[in-house]
Design a protein around this motif. Sequence first.
Motif, PDB file in Angstrom:
ATOM      1  N   ARG A  68      14.249   7.854  16.524  1.00 37.72           N
ATOM      2  CA  ARG A  68      14.884   8.603  17.611  1.00 37.72           C
ATOM      3  C   ARG A  68      15.372   9.971  17.173  1.00 37.72           C
ATOM      4  O   ARG A  68      15.563  10.859  18.003  1.00 37.72           O
ATOM      5  CB  ARG A  68      16.075   7.821  18.171  1.00 37.72           C
ATOM      6  N   THR A  69      15.617  10.166  15.876  1.00 37.22           N
ATOM      7  CA  THR A  69      16.191  11.428  15.421  1.00 37.22           C
ATOM      8  C   THR A  69      15.307  12.056  14.342  1.00 37.22           C
ATOM      9  O   THR A  69      14.601  11.354  13.612  1.00 37.22           O
ATOM     10  CB  THR A  69      17.607  11.224  14.842  1.00 37.22           C
ATOM     11  N   PRO A  70      15.347  13.388  14.223  1.00 39.55           N
ATOM     12  CA  PRO A  70      14.538  14.070  13.202  1.00 39.55           C
ATOM     13  C   PRO A  70      15.044  13.861  11.786  1.00 39.55           C
ATOM     14  O   PRO A  70      14.389  14.289  10.828  1.00 39.55           O
ATOM     15  CB  PRO A  70      14.630  15.543  13.616  1.00 39.55           C
ATOM     16  N   SER A  71      16.201  13.213  11.627  1.00 39.63           N
ATOM     17  CA  SER A  71      16.720  12.969  10.277  1.00 39.63           C
ATOM     18  C   SER A  71      15.954  11.873   9.554  1.00 39.63           C
ATOM     19  O   SER A  71      16.102  11.699   8.348  1.00 39.63           O
ATOM     20  CB  SER A  71      18.199  12.584  10.339  1.00 39.63           C
ATOM     21  N   ALA A  72      15.138  11.111  10.269  1.00 39.24           N
ATOM     22  CA  ALA A  72      14.464   9.940   9.695  1.00 39.24           C
ATOM     23  C   ALA A  72      13.440  10.344   8.639  1.00 39.24           C
ATOM     24  O   ALA A  72      12.849  11.425   8.682  1.00 39.24           O
ATOM     25  CB  ALA A  72      13.791   9.120  10.786  1.00 39.24           C
ATOM     26  N   PHE A  73      13.213   9.439   7.686  1.00 38.86           N
ATOM     27  CA  PHE A  73      12.163   9.623   6.694  1.00 38.86           C
ATOM     28  C   PHE A  73      11.735   8.250   6.185  1.00 38.86           C
ATOM     29  O   PHE A  73      12.547   7.341   6.049  1.00 38.86           O
ATOM     30  CB  PHE A  73      12.617  10.512   5.532  1.00 38.86           C
ATOM     31  N   GLY A  74      10.442   8.107   5.953  1.00 41.33           N
ATOM     32  CA  GLY A  74       9.908   6.834   5.481  1.00 41.33           C
ATOM     33  C   GLY A  74       8.421   6.951   5.239  1.00 41.33           C
ATOM     34  O   GLY A  74       7.891   8.066   5.124  1.00 41.33           O
ATOM     35  N   THR A  75       7.745   5.826   5.178  1.00 41.98           N
ATOM     36  CA  THR A  75       6.310   5.842   4.924  1.00 41.98           C
ATOM     37  C   THR A  75       5.619   4.727   5.691  1.00 41.98           C
ATOM     38  O   THR A  75       6.147   3.631   5.842  1.00 41.98           O
ATOM     39  CB  THR A  75       5.997   5.671   3.421  1.00 41.98           C
ATOM     40  N   PHE A  76       4.401   5.032   6.144  1.00 39.13           N
ATOM     41  CA  PHE A  76       3.544   4.016   6.755  1.00 39.13           C
ATOM     42  C   PHE A  76       2.408   3.711   5.792  1.00 39.13           C
ATOM     43  O   PHE A  76       2.162   4.460   4.841  1.00 39.13           O
ATOM     44  CB  PHE A  76       2.985   4.498   8.099  1.00 39.13           C
ATOM     45  N   ALA A  77       1.699   2.628   6.055  1.00 41.26           N
ATOM     46  CA  ALA A  77       0.588   2.249   5.185  1.00 41.26           C
ATOM     47  C   ALA A  77      -0.622   1.862   6.014  1.00 41.26           C
ATOM     48  O   ALA A  77      -0.476   1.325   7.125  1.00 41.26           O
ATOM     49  CB  ALA A  77       0.977   1.081   4.278  1.00 41.26           C
ATOM     50  N   ILE A  78      -1.801   2.124   5.481  1.00 40.59           N
ATOM     51  CA  ILE A  78      -3.009   1.633   6.101  1.00 40.59           C
ATOM     52  C   ILE A  78      -2.881   0.121   6.255  1.00 40.59           C
ATOM     53  O   ILE A  78      -2.442  -0.577   5.348  1.00 40.59           O
ATOM     54  CB  ILE A  78      -4.251   1.985   5.248  1.00 40.59           C
ATOM     55  N   GLY A  79      -3.168  -0.363   7.428  1.00 37.14           N
ATOM     56  CA  GLY A  79      -3.063  -1.799   7.650  1.00 37.14           C
ATOM     57  C   GLY A  79      -1.872  -2.206   8.475  1.00 37.14           C
ATOM     58  O   GLY A  79      -1.838  -3.300   9.022  1.00 37.14           O
ATOM     59  N   GLY A  80      -0.845  -1.330   8.586  1.00 38.66           N
ATOM     60  CA  GLY A  80       0.220  -1.637   9.518  1.00 38.66           C
ATOM     61  C   GLY A  80       1.635  -1.614   9.006  1.00 38.66           C
ATOM     62  O   GLY A  80       2.569  -1.494   9.794  1.00 38.66           O
ATOM     63  N   SER A  81       1.868  -1.774   7.711  1.00 41.45           N
ATOM     64  CA  SER A  81       3.243  -1.836   7.211  1.00 41.45           C
ATOM     65  C   SER A  81       3.944  -0.487   7.376  1.00 41.45           C
ATOM     66  O   SER A  81       3.315   0.570   7.369  1.00 41.45           O
ATOM     67  CB  SER A  81       3.263  -2.263   5.744  1.00 41.45           C
ATOM     68  N   MET A  82       5.276  -0.548   7.508  1.00 36.79           N
ATOM     69  CA  MET A  82       6.059   0.658   7.786  1.00 36.79           C
ATOM     70  C   MET A  82       7.500   0.422   7.360  1.00 36.79           C
ATOM     71  O   MET A  82       8.047  -0.666   7.559  1.00 36.79           O
ATOM     72  CB  MET A  82       6.008   0.955   9.293  1.00 36.79           C
ATOM     73  N   ALA A  83       8.135   1.451   6.776  1.00 36.49           N
ATOM     74  CA  ALA A  83       9.549   1.355   6.413  1.00 36.49           C
ATOM     75  C   ALA A  83      10.157   2.747   6.447  1.00 36.49           C
ATOM     76  O   ALA A  83       9.516   3.722   6.050  1.00 36.49           O
ATOM     77  CB  ALA A  83       9.724   0.735   5.032  1.00 36.49           C
TER      78      ALA A  83
ATOM     79  N   TYR B 261       0.823  -1.203   0.000  1.00 35.06           N
ATOM     80  CA  TYR B 261       0.000   0.000   0.000  1.00 35.06           C
ATOM     81  C   TYR B 261       0.869   1.270   0.000  1.00 35.06           C
ATOM     82  O   TYR B 261       1.755   1.422  -0.819  1.00 35.06           O
ATOM     83  CB  TYR B 261      -0.995  -0.046   1.171  1.00 35.06           C
ATOM     84  N   SER B 262       0.646   2.203   0.941  1.00 38.26           N
ATOM     85  CA  SER B 262       1.325   3.509   0.878  1.00 38.26           C
ATOM     86  C   SER B 262       2.803   3.461   1.208  1.00 38.26           C
ATOM     87  O   SER B 262       3.491   4.473   1.029  1.00 38.26           O
ATOM     88  CB  SER B 262       0.623   4.501   1.810  1.00 38.26           C
ATOM     89  N   VAL B 263       3.318   2.342   1.666  1.00 42.25           N
ATOM     90  CA  VAL B 263       4.772   2.201   1.770  1.00 42.25           C
ATOM     91  C   VAL B 263       5.392   2.368   0.382  1.00 42.25           C
ATOM     92  O   VAL B 263       6.551   2.730   0.242  1.00 42.25           O
ATOM     93  CB  VAL B 263       5.149   0.849   2.415  1.00 42.25           C
ATOM     94  N   SER B 264       4.577   2.147  -0.656  1.00 45.19           N
ATOM     95  CA  SER B 264       5.012   2.361  -2.040  1.00 45.19           C
ATOM     96  C   SER B 264       5.495   3.789  -2.272  1.00 45.19           C
ATOM     97  O   SER B 264       6.386   4.029  -3.105  1.00 45.19           O
ATOM     98  CB  SER B 264       3.859   2.077  -3.008  1.00 45.19           C
ATOM     99  N   LYS B 265       4.903   4.749  -1.573  1.00 46.01           N
ATOM    100  CA  LYS B 265       5.295   6.144  -1.783  1.00 46.01           C
ATOM    101  C   LYS B 265       6.772   6.354  -1.490  1.00 46.01           C
ATOM    102  O   LYS B 265       7.449   7.139  -2.164  1.00 46.01           O
ATOM    103  CB  LYS B 265       4.451   7.062  -0.906  1.00 46.01           C
ATOM    104  N   GLY B 266       7.275   5.666  -0.471  1.00 46.09           N
ATOM    105  CA  GLY B 266       8.689   5.785  -0.159  1.00 46.09           C
ATOM    106  C   GLY B 266       9.571   5.246  -1.266  1.00 46.09           C
ATOM    107  O   GLY B 266      10.686   5.742  -1.486  1.00 46.09           O
ATOM    108  N   LEU B 267       9.083   4.234  -1.980  1.00 37.65           N
ATOM    109  CA  LEU B 267       9.838   3.697  -3.110  1.00 37.65           C
ATOM    110  C   LEU B 267       9.863   4.715  -4.248  1.00 37.65           C
ATOM    111  O   LEU B 267      10.894   4.902  -4.912  1.00 37.65           O
ATOM    112  CB  LEU B 267       9.229   2.377  -3.569  1.00 37.65           C
ATOM    113  N   SER B 268       8.746   5.384  -4.465  1.00 39.22           N
ATOM    114  CA  SER B 268       8.718   6.466  -5.458  1.00 39.22           C
ATOM    115  C   SER B 268       9.592   7.621  -5.005  1.00 39.22           C
ATOM    116  O   SER B 268      10.296   8.250  -5.819  1.00 39.22           O
ATOM    117  CB  SER B 268       7.285   6.948  -5.672  1.00 39.22           C
TER     118      SER B 268
END
Length: 393
Positions: free
Chosen positions: A333-348, A59-66
């Motif tokens: 832990r740090t503000p440098s992080a970036f990623g995406t979550f998805a409806i349903g639970g996945s996260m990266a 799902y929206s974890v795909s946005k991080g791949l884009s």
Amino acid sequence: MAPGFEKVRDVFARHIETDTLGAACTIYHRGECVVDLYGGWKDKTRTRPWEHDTIVLVYSVSKGLSGAACAVAASKGLFSYDENVGDVWPEFDVYGKGKLTVGQVLSEQSGVAALDLKLNNARMADSEFCALAVEQQKPNWKPGQYSGNHPYSLSWLACELISRRDPRERHLERFFAEEVAAPVGADAFLGLPKDFDRDRIARIDGFGMFDLVFRHTNMSWALVTSMFWPWSLSFRALNNPLFLKGPAELDEEQWWRIEQGAAGGMASAPALAKIYNVFATGGETYGITQEVADQLARGADLPPGGLWDPVLHTDLHYSYGFEKPSGGWEFARTPSAFGTFAIGGSMAFADPDDEVAYAWITNQLGTWLRDDPREKDVREAFYQCLVENARCQ
């Protein structure tokens, strides 16, 4: 499993045993894979065990791949985040959209979250047709005023930006495959190859609309109510195409094959972690420039509307195809992080300051908007181990 991270394994196993059909988690720290877990089942028959190379719709974890593909494109000089989008894509310059920068568009500020065009598989499989639709779309809000979830259209925005400047005119699916997935050997796809082994695919166990009410969790009631009001922005953005049985309807062959870099990506947990590990450790494999790395770590400037997302009715910091830690959602832990979550639970995500790359995926969708407790428990257990290990050194 690296020594010192056993707590992560225990928490993961508890959720597999009690409340999760199937899942996988892979985590890198300082370039080393320290957690690599998988368990449960690929589908509701519980006859096909989840394996190390199992992939699932993320799902929206795909946005991080884009977002990763666009970061590579920016590092190659195809465009810059600060460049006016109208210079890259002149036809997009209607209704004030062309005055935005590329970075603002990728940070979901253009306001083309909900399209007037009724979408279906055939239309969404035609990227050029969908690019024309977002060109002509009157924004849902004043461009640049808010950042709001673009559940499908972020894919076509990213695709058009890349293909218009790439010397080989590659679309998002191919550019991602060749420039992001291939260099690290990642089983991640923005359009599944026709010859892919279908036995490796875990099938989604989803939820329906009424589960949002009767299994209500942390979604605001404003969002839940909007999902039952066809004229609301949330409904028009999130339910076009109209899936009466919920998001699991995307988990079908006809959808797997289309180029959809906002909601249709399919990946394994090791693949996602490999990709984010490049960003967590300097970006050399992808040729990420220091300027792009700094922009990703710093995050896009907030629009005048602040963190408020008028589609999801919550605060989120959208940034160059990713999300950043913000407000009540400090996922790293740090503000440098970036990623995406998805409806349903996945996260990266990647956390460059801590040199962490994290991926957790599942085929059993929860009704949590973010911070699904299954994923959050695993993530927090990892960071607890990280702190405890540092004390012992």
